[in-house]
Design a protein around this motif. Structure first.
Motif, PDB file in Angstrom:
ATOM      1  N   GLU A   1       3.506   7.186  -6.619  1.00  0.00           N
ATOM      2  CA  GLU A   1       3.198   7.879  -7.306  1.00  0.00           C
ATOM      3  C   GLU A   1       2.991   9.433  -7.094  1.00  0.00           C
ATOM      4  O   GLU A   1       3.786  10.254  -6.816  1.00  0.00           O
ATOM      5  CB  GLU A   1       1.360   7.828  -6.472  1.00  0.00           C
ATOM      6  CG  GLU A   1       0.515   8.454  -6.584  1.00  0.00           C
ATOM      7  CD  GLU A   1      -1.138   8.517  -6.351  1.00  0.00           C
ATOM      8  OE1 GLU A   1      -1.711   8.294  -6.912  1.00  0.00           O
ATOM      9  OE2 GLU A   1      -0.805   9.023  -5.291  1.00  0.00           O
TER      10      GLU A   1
ATOM     11  N   ASN B   1      -3.443   4.307 -10.254  1.00  0.00           N
ATOM     12  CA  ASN B   1      -3.068   5.515  -9.597  1.00  0.00           C
ATOM     13  C   ASN B   1      -4.009   6.140  -8.619  1.00  0.00           C
ATOM     14  O   ASN B   1      -3.576   7.510  -8.431  1.00  0.00           O
ATOM     15  CB  ASN B   1      -2.633   6.272 -11.074  1.00  0.00           C
ATOM     16  CG  ASN B   1      -1.212   6.631 -10.810  1.00  0.00           C
ATOM     17  OD1 ASN B   1      -0.495   6.188 -10.315  1.00  0.00           O
ATOM     18  ND2 ASN B   1      -0.540   7.226 -11.764  1.00  0.00           N
ATOM     19  N   TYR B   2      -4.841   5.783  -8.183  1.00  0.00           N
ATOM     20  CA  TYR B   2      -5.967   6.554  -6.801  1.00  0.00           C
ATOM     21  C   TYR B   2      -4.642   6.500  -5.719  1.00  0.00           C
ATOM     22  O   TYR B   2      -4.126   5.185  -5.602  1.00  0.00           O
ATOM     23  CB  TYR B   2      -6.988   5.620  -6.163  1.00  0.00           C
ATOM     24  CG  TYR B   2      -7.251   5.999  -5.492  1.00  0.00           C
ATOM     25  CD1 TYR B   2      -8.337   7.691  -5.819  1.00  0.00           C
ATOM     26  CD2 TYR B   2      -7.431   5.400  -4.648  1.00  0.00           C
ATOM     27  CE1 TYR B   2      -9.157   7.543  -4.990  1.00  0.00           C
ATOM     28  CE2 TYR B   2      -8.527   5.990  -3.558  1.00  0.00           C
ATOM     29  CZ  TYR B   2      -9.152   6.787  -3.427  1.00  0.00           C
ATOM     30  OH  TYR B   2     -10.278   7.720  -2.866  1.00  0.00           O
ATOM     31  N   ASN B   3      -4.734   7.726  -4.738  1.00  0.00           N
ATOM     32  CA  ASN B   3      -3.865   7.701  -3.108  1.00  0.00           C
ATOM     33  C   ASN B   3      -5.027   7.213  -2.730  1.00  0.00           C
ATOM     34  O   ASN B   3      -5.916   8.118  -2.140  1.00  0.00           O
ATOM     35  CB  ASN B   3      -3.906   8.902  -3.442  1.00  0.00           C
ATOM     36  CG  ASN B   3      -2.674   9.197  -1.537  1.00  0.00           C
ATOM     37  OD1 ASN B   3      -2.643   8.596  -1.320  1.00  0.00           O
ATOM     38  ND2 ASN B   3      -2.483  10.573  -1.865  1.00  0.00           N
ATOM     39  N   PRO B   4      -4.778   5.944  -2.241  1.00  0.00           N
ATOM     40  CA  PRO B   4      -5.884   5.540  -1.060  1.00  0.00           C
ATOM     41  C   PRO B   4      -6.255   6.479   0.196  1.00  0.00           C
ATOM     42  O   PRO B   4      -7.060   6.643   0.750  1.00  0.00           O
ATOM     43  CB  PRO B   4      -5.376   4.451  -0.900  1.00  0.00           C
ATOM     44  CG  PRO B   4      -3.632   3.785  -0.760  1.00  0.00           C
ATOM     45  CD  PRO B   4      -3.413   4.999  -1.803  1.00  0.00           C
ATOM     46  N   ASN B   5      -5.132   7.272   0.388  1.00  0.00           N
ATOM     47  CA  ASN B   5      -5.416   8.492   1.872  1.00  0.00           C
ATOM     48  C   ASN B   5      -6.582   9.439   1.762  1.00  0.00           C
ATOM     49  O   ASN B   5      -6.672   9.667   2.695  1.00  0.00           O
ATOM     50  CB  ASN B   5      -3.975   9.277   1.625  1.00  0.00           C
ATOM     51  CG  ASN B   5      -2.555   8.226   2.041  1.00  0.00           C
ATOM     52  OD1 ASN B   5      -3.369   7.599   3.195  1.00  0.00           O
ATOM     53  ND2 ASN B   5      -1.285   8.479   2.797  1.00  0.00           N
TER      54      ASN B   5
ATOM     55  N   VAL C   1      -6.063   1.422  -6.051  1.00  0.00           N
ATOM     56  CA  VAL C   1      -4.930   2.186  -6.125  1.00  0.00           C
ATOM     57  C   VAL C   1      -3.935   1.535  -7.723  1.00  0.00           C
ATOM     58  O   VAL C   1      -3.274   2.497  -7.651  1.00  0.00           O
ATOM     59  CB  VAL C   1      -3.570   1.272  -5.350  1.00  0.00           C
ATOM     60  CG1 VAL C   1      -4.752   2.406  -3.764  1.00  0.00           C
ATOM     61  CG2 VAL C   1      -3.693   0.389  -5.073  1.00  0.00           C
TER      62      VAL C   1
ATOM     63  N   LEU D   1       1.170  -1.376  -0.445  1.00  0.00           N
ATOM     64  CA  LEU D   1       0.596   0.237  -0.134  1.00  0.00           C
ATOM     65  C   LEU D   1       0.403   0.995   0.026  1.00  0.00           C
ATOM     66  O   LEU D   1       0.505   1.673  -0.180  1.00  0.00           O
ATOM     67  CB  LEU D   1      -1.121  -0.002   0.829  1.00  0.00           C
ATOM     68  CG  LEU D   1      -2.275   0.924   1.210  1.00  0.00           C
ATOM     69  CD1 LEU D   1      -2.973   0.118  -0.119  1.00  0.00           C
ATOM     70  CD2 LEU D   1      -2.645  -0.324   2.802  1.00  0.00           C
ATOM     71  N   ASP D   2       1.373   1.278   0.980  1.00  0.00           N
ATOM     72  CA  ASP D   2       2.722   2.677   0.965  1.00  0.00           C
ATOM     73  C   ASP D   2       3.944   2.952  -0.144  1.00  0.00           C
ATOM     74  O   ASP D   2       3.565   3.530  -0.781  1.00  0.00           O
ATOM     75  CB  ASP D   2       3.265   2.170   1.719  1.00  0.00           C
ATOM     76  CG  ASP D   2       2.474   2.518   3.269  1.00  0.00           C
ATOM     77  OD1 ASP D   2       1.533   3.977   3.244  1.00  0.00           O
ATOM     78  OD2 ASP D   2       2.908   1.960   4.149  1.00  0.00           O
TER      79      ASP D   2
ATOM     80  N   ILE E   1      -3.663  -6.188   0.113  1.00  0.00           N
ATOM     81  CA  ILE E   1      -3.292  -5.070   0.286  1.00  0.00           C
ATOM     82  C   ILE E   1      -4.729  -4.410   1.384  1.00  0.00           C
ATOM     83  O   ILE E   1      -4.659  -4.025   1.725  1.00  0.00           O
ATOM     84  CB  ILE E   1      -3.253  -4.646  -1.257  1.00  0.00           C
ATOM     85  CG1 ILE E   1      -2.014  -4.724  -1.659  1.00  0.00           C
ATOM     86  CG2 ILE E   1      -3.359  -3.251  -0.781  1.00  0.00           C
ATOM     87  CD1 ILE E   1      -1.953  -4.587  -3.215  1.00  0.00           C
TER      88      ILE E   1
ATOM     89  N   ALA F   1      -4.641  -4.573   4.978  1.00  0.00           N
ATOM     90  CA  ALA F   1      -3.835  -3.030   5.425  1.00  0.00           C
ATOM     91  C   ALA F   1      -4.717  -1.677   5.353  1.00  0.00           C
ATOM     92  O   ALA F   1      -4.504  -1.261   6.119  1.00  0.00           O
ATOM     93  CB  ALA F   1      -2.191  -3.021   4.794  1.00  0.00           C
TER      94      ALA F   1
ATOM     95  N   ASN G   1       2.873   1.461  -3.110  1.00  0.00           N
ATOM     96  CA  ASN G   1       2.447   3.090  -4.608  1.00  0.00           C
ATOM     97  C   ASN G   1       1.678   3.808  -4.291  1.00  0.00           C
ATOM     98  O   ASN G   1       2.318   5.247  -4.662  1.00  0.00           O
ATOM     99  CB  ASN G   1       0.688   2.210  -4.500  1.00  0.00           C
ATOM    100  CG  ASN G   1       1.038   0.563  -5.515  1.00  0.00           C
ATOM    101  OD1 ASN G   1       0.732   0.955  -6.399  1.00  0.00           O
ATOM    102  ND2 ASN G   1       0.594  -0.454  -4.054  1.00  0.00           N
ATOM    103  N   LEU G   2       1.878   4.277  -2.789  1.00  0.00           N
ATOM    104  CA  LEU G   2       1.765   6.039  -2.254  1.00  0.00           C
ATOM    105  C   LEU G   2       3.082   7.017  -3.134  1.00  0.00           C
ATOM    106  O   LEU G   2       3.427   7.206  -3.940  1.00  0.00           O
ATOM    107  CB  LEU G   2       1.910   5.805  -1.113  1.00  0.00           C
ATOM    108  CG  LEU G   2       0.206   5.441  -0.266  1.00  0.00           C
ATOM    109  CD1 LEU G   2       0.411   5.893   1.020  1.00  0.00           C
ATOM    110  CD2 LEU G   2      -0.610   6.253  -1.608  1.00  0.00           C
TER     111      LEU G   2
ATOM    112  N   ARG H   1      -6.499   0.082   8.475  1.00  0.00           N
ATOM    113  CA  ARG H   1      -6.315   1.902   8.630  1.00  0.00           C
ATOM    114  C   ARG H   1      -7.387   2.269   8.977  1.00  0.00           C
ATOM    115  O   ARG H   1      -7.457   3.607   9.133  1.00  0.00           O
ATOM    116  CB  ARG H   1      -5.125   1.750   7.576  1.00  0.00           C
ATOM    117  CG  ARG H   1      -3.799   1.319   7.675  1.00  0.00           C
ATOM    118  CD  ARG H   1      -2.881   2.293   6.510  1.00  0.00           C
ATOM    119  NE  ARG H   1      -1.919   1.462   6.245  1.00  0.00           N
ATOM    120  CZ  ARG H   1      -0.840   1.666   5.396  1.00  0.00           C
ATOM    121  NH1 ARG H   1      -0.827   3.131   4.568  1.00  0.00           N
ATOM    122  NH2 ARG H   1       0.477   1.689   5.756  1.00  0.00           N
TER     123      ARG H   1
END
Ligand SMILES: [Zn+2]
Ligand SMILES: [Zn+2]
Ligand SMILES: [Zn+2]
Lengths: 572, 572
Positions: free
Chosen positions: A563, B484-488, B481, A556-557, B521, B524, A559-560, B528
């Motif tokens: 990006e 290119n999606y930012n999961p945050n 993701v 997950l990170d 993924i 995790a 990918n961040l 969060r």
């Protein structure tokens, strides 16, 4: 010239070392006499060669003491001449130098590795280097070079032995590597840098084994692995054995073609090793005389290492918790009886499960002595390979472990009491290592804000003392929720710490001590902690739930990160 | 008296209903004639009993139409008298009432359940109730009571049928339960409340089956499950069958001993069912005449239900994602051919794996019709038991599902466009349900702040319209993701939403669409998201990594909850 001046000089100009001695003496007809014995048998031959190197342009000449340590002289039955051979060597060199060039005491391998690869005790190894360095120092050298070392523990012993004599003279530390970048003992040039970056030396370098054509790749790896000044002494090409003698046939002109490459990679000191002659040195002189040093600051990731494995601390370090006999009587008993099978078994099973490092938490320190600790470190060096986290309370035991440990350890841990922290800071300055500091003094602060402030305040002091944040990992402390502990205190502390660029670590299993479903609770907490910035945990790598959730978090990170990088590129 | 006045009156005083009719007619010698037929055959007998109840103190009398629905009259070959029997019943009651007491039209079961427990279509069931209610309305009743209902779908049909006639008259809705708190069809009194709390009725209650001694436990459960005004009509004790007739022998005095308990539990309307007589009503009158209603506001958790299972939405709802034939051609084909075996199989396997609810996402809506949807809901009601999340795009299909669904569904979902949202709001007002609203209008806002603001702005409008936050779950939207999606963005939106007390849900698997290691993924991210306040996810309950990490999170938060409670207690 003291260390500070020496380092200032290195910033301004590339210094030239001299070339080969042993190979040159043989060419000059002294193949039947040990090179070191020439110091007292034919001092004029040594003087002559020094002089030729000085005339070729050398800024530093090395004393003819490469194999003049007591151990090697003893093998030649020359131990009685130990003092004379070494002090005479300095005298000859100084006479030649005439205070116009520097004289560095040359020190190399004892010819026998420390345990576990050889039979020497580290204490004795350090003592041998100390004895030779003391003579060279008393005779007036301007600095020291340790070179052609193959065993990282022997290198450490040499540095500690020399520094016991003087901490005011410049010290150059070299190892020698094969073409693949690894020493014959399995330590890579990157691990060499990882270890030596912490130690009290001035210049890090490589020499021997390869010619400048093949050594360049190794040198590049070294250059990327350190911000210390760099030195290099290639051989005059590959050794060619004609049935009688070994010869090095790379001509000065060909040798010279590579000098520019070393300069480009940031070499501060260049010389020649086996087979190089005054002509080689002269060619180098011509190549570098108008060159300034090229200094590139490299942002080196935080790493730790064993003898053969180097690991990046980020994005996450899994430290296996299972070398811990707490509550296991038979395991404790075995350790007490110097039976370390279970330790090795647990080391290897944790490695297979994906641990990056192993926490060595023997506990029962009251019934052990330093011999136990020494043997555990030796066994783990021999039969396992992961880096260690030295989770040792007794400071004598910890010092023993630091002396015996081949790589760059994680040191677990220091409280923020003056007594404990001062001792551990002394250790990392002398022995190196990545120090875990606990967010507690005598007591554990209640709140996240208090824990963070305690660390922040202490950090300001450490910064003034010249320490870098990269030398420390902060443990925000995890207590058992079964004892009514609110885990959000730890999670909030992690968030505060990581937003201020502190590295963080937790002892994960404490959280669920005394509870059922520990794995699930630990996994959930780990995930949240990573989200808040946690970079490492002492945990059970054989718990697949933990390892899976860890992997998910990393993906997950990851990918961040990708990006963010793309975004940054767009902005450039 | 319109609904508003009626409800205002209920706040001030406890209203008294009348007692038994059928049992009383038998005692008075009319055991050979259906009670409803008395309305036209012996109206004076009905009038007399009404009068006795009024004299005993009843504030509301019920028309003698309990079994006068068209379906039941048809079985007695009395369908031709349907209009007359019902309108005459109202006329008799109104004559007795003389505008001094209220006359409520009494409606009960058709004698045959809707599908799947019976053979009736919901459309026809609603129509039957509509027809009877229309007559009662036209004849001038002051309100309606639906009572002695055992099937939750029949109750819904009755309410919808009556409300089709009038939305301005008070409506009391009753079901009847066994001593264990469950109806004979498996619906508990809590589920009854969960469903009816959403519906357009004024008073919720229970009647029949048990005497006041045994009914009190059921009534307590009801009282704890609703904030609607409460009504109750116990029988005069247990029915005793002497070989010829059923008798109820609890004396008015004994009956009266329990009245205080019902008042203490918040009863707003009290009367008697089978076996109760004017004397029972008189005793109740004496018990309540100086009593005010006891109103306790209950903080009822958000819940959803099937016919037999009631679930709390908090702390976390796992909605199984697997009834979704996307990308599975044979599964799609089976559905098209009315073969629902795979749906049932997936429903049951997800239940075994720990799902709390099942997302029904049939997709392929273009090749299906409402019959498919109806049959799927019926099959799931019959062969499965978990509550459903109706993930249906086509509004006609969704309405069909809402009509057929027995419990309180989750409705997935409404976009924040006027057209879509208005329709879905209309649905939850009419049919009930917990509505998922998406943090998007025509487009998906880029940032967390924008998504949150969109929801917050819309919520202010909904609040003005009288909706409660508890009726909605917000989906902050999860994209892949891999694209290119930012999961945050989602994690931050969840945090904003939950800090403003919005309930939240995600479609978890979207996150890792197109990636390897999806389970890790997803796990995790889930961890969060829960840490940021997430309360539910549409996810794969058969993924043990997900379920384990979920359990860990719940245990972790469970401990926090316990601790907070202890803290709060200390502060009191
Ligand atoms: Zn060499
Ligand atoms: Zn050399
Ligand atoms: Zn009854």
């Amino acid at each position: 010239m003291d260390r500070k001046n020496f380092l200032e000089t290195l910033k301004k100009k590339i210094l030239l070392l001299d070339g080969g001695y042993g190979s040159e003496f043989i060419k000059r007809g002294y193949s039947n006499i040990p090179a070191e014995l020439l110091n007292i048998m034919h001092p004029e031959v040594v003087y002559q060669l020094h002089n030729e190197y000085i005339e070729a342009g050398a800024d530093i000449i090395l004393t003819n003491t490469f194999s003049a340590n007591r151990k090697k002289l003893k093998e030649l039955k020359l131990e009685d001449d130990f003092l004379r051979i070494n002090s005479k060597a300095v005298e000859i060199a100084k006479n030649a130098a005439k205070d116009k060039v520097l004289v560095f005491g040359d020190i190399s391998s004892l010819g026998e590795f420390p345990k576990p690869l050889g039979t020497l005790e580290m204490k004795d190894t350090i003592e041998e280097f100390y004895q030779q360095a003391k003579i060279l120092y008393n005779a007036g050298v301007d600095g020291f070079i340790v070179e052609t070392i193959s065993d990282i523990k022997e290198l450490k012993a040499a540095i500690w032995g020399i520094r016991k004599v003087s901490s005011e003279l410049p010290l150059i530390a070299h190892m020698t590597f094969e073409k693949n970048g690894s020493s014959i003992t399995g330590t890579s040039v990157e691990i060499f840098a990882n270890v030596v970056n912490d130690l009290d030396i001035d210049v890090i370098g490589i020499n021997c084994t390869l010619g400048p054509d093949e050594l360049i790749d190794v040198f590049q790896k070294l250059s990327f692995s350190t911000n210390k000044p760099l030195s290099v002494e290639p051989n005059a090409g590959k050794p060619i054995y004609d049935g009688k003698t070994i010869e090095y046939r790379m001509t000065p002109e060909v040798f010279g073609m590579y000098v520019e490459d070393y300069v480009e990679l940031g070499a501060n000191i260049i010389g020649g090793c086996c087979g190089t002659t005054p002509l080689h040195i002269k060619v180098i002189k011509n190549m570098i005389k108008n060159r300034k040093t090229k200094k590139i600051y490299k942002d080196i990731p935080i790493m730790y290492s064993s003898r053969t494995i180097l690991k990046k601390y980020h994005p996450f370090t899994v430290i296996g918790e299972k070398i811990n006999p707490a509550g296991n009587n038979s395991f404790q008993k075995e350790i007490e009886e110097f039976n370390f099978e279970e330790i090795i078994k647990r080391a290897n099973s944790q490695k297979s499960a994906g641990a990056d490092a192993l926490d060595l938490n023997i506990g029962i320190e009251k019934i052990l002595n330093t011999e136990h600790i020494k043997h555990i470190i030796l066994e783990l060096d021999k039969y396992s390979s992961l880096p260690l986290s030295l989770d040792i309370q007794n400071v004598d035991f910890l010092e023993t472990a630091l002396i015996e440990y081949p790589g760059r350890p994680i040191i677990n841990s220091a409280r923020l009491t003056k007594k404990d922290l001062d001792k551990k800071l002394e250790f990392i300055k002398k022995y190196g290592g990545l120090l875990i500091i606990l967010a507690m003094g005598k007591d554990i602060p209640e709140s996240a804000e208090e824990r963070f402030q305690l660390i922040q305040t202490k950090w300001k002091e450490l910064e003034k003392l010249g320490f870098s944040k990269k030398q420390f990992i902060v443990d925000p402390l995890v207590l058992s929720v079964a004892a009514n502990y609110n885990p959000n205190i730890t999670l909030d502390t992690i968030k505060l710490l990581s937003s201020h660029n502190f590295n963080t670590i937790i002892g994960l299993s404490n959280l669920s001590f005394g509870l059922p479903n520990r794995s699930q609770i630990n996994a959930a907490f780990l995930s949240r902690a990573i989200y808040n910035g946690l970079n490492s945990a002492i945990m059970n790598p054989e718990d697949s739930l933990l390892m899976n959730i860890l992997k998910g978090n990393q993906l997950l990170d990851g990918n961040l990160v990708i990006e963010n990088k793309i975004e940054n590129r767009d902005k450039l």
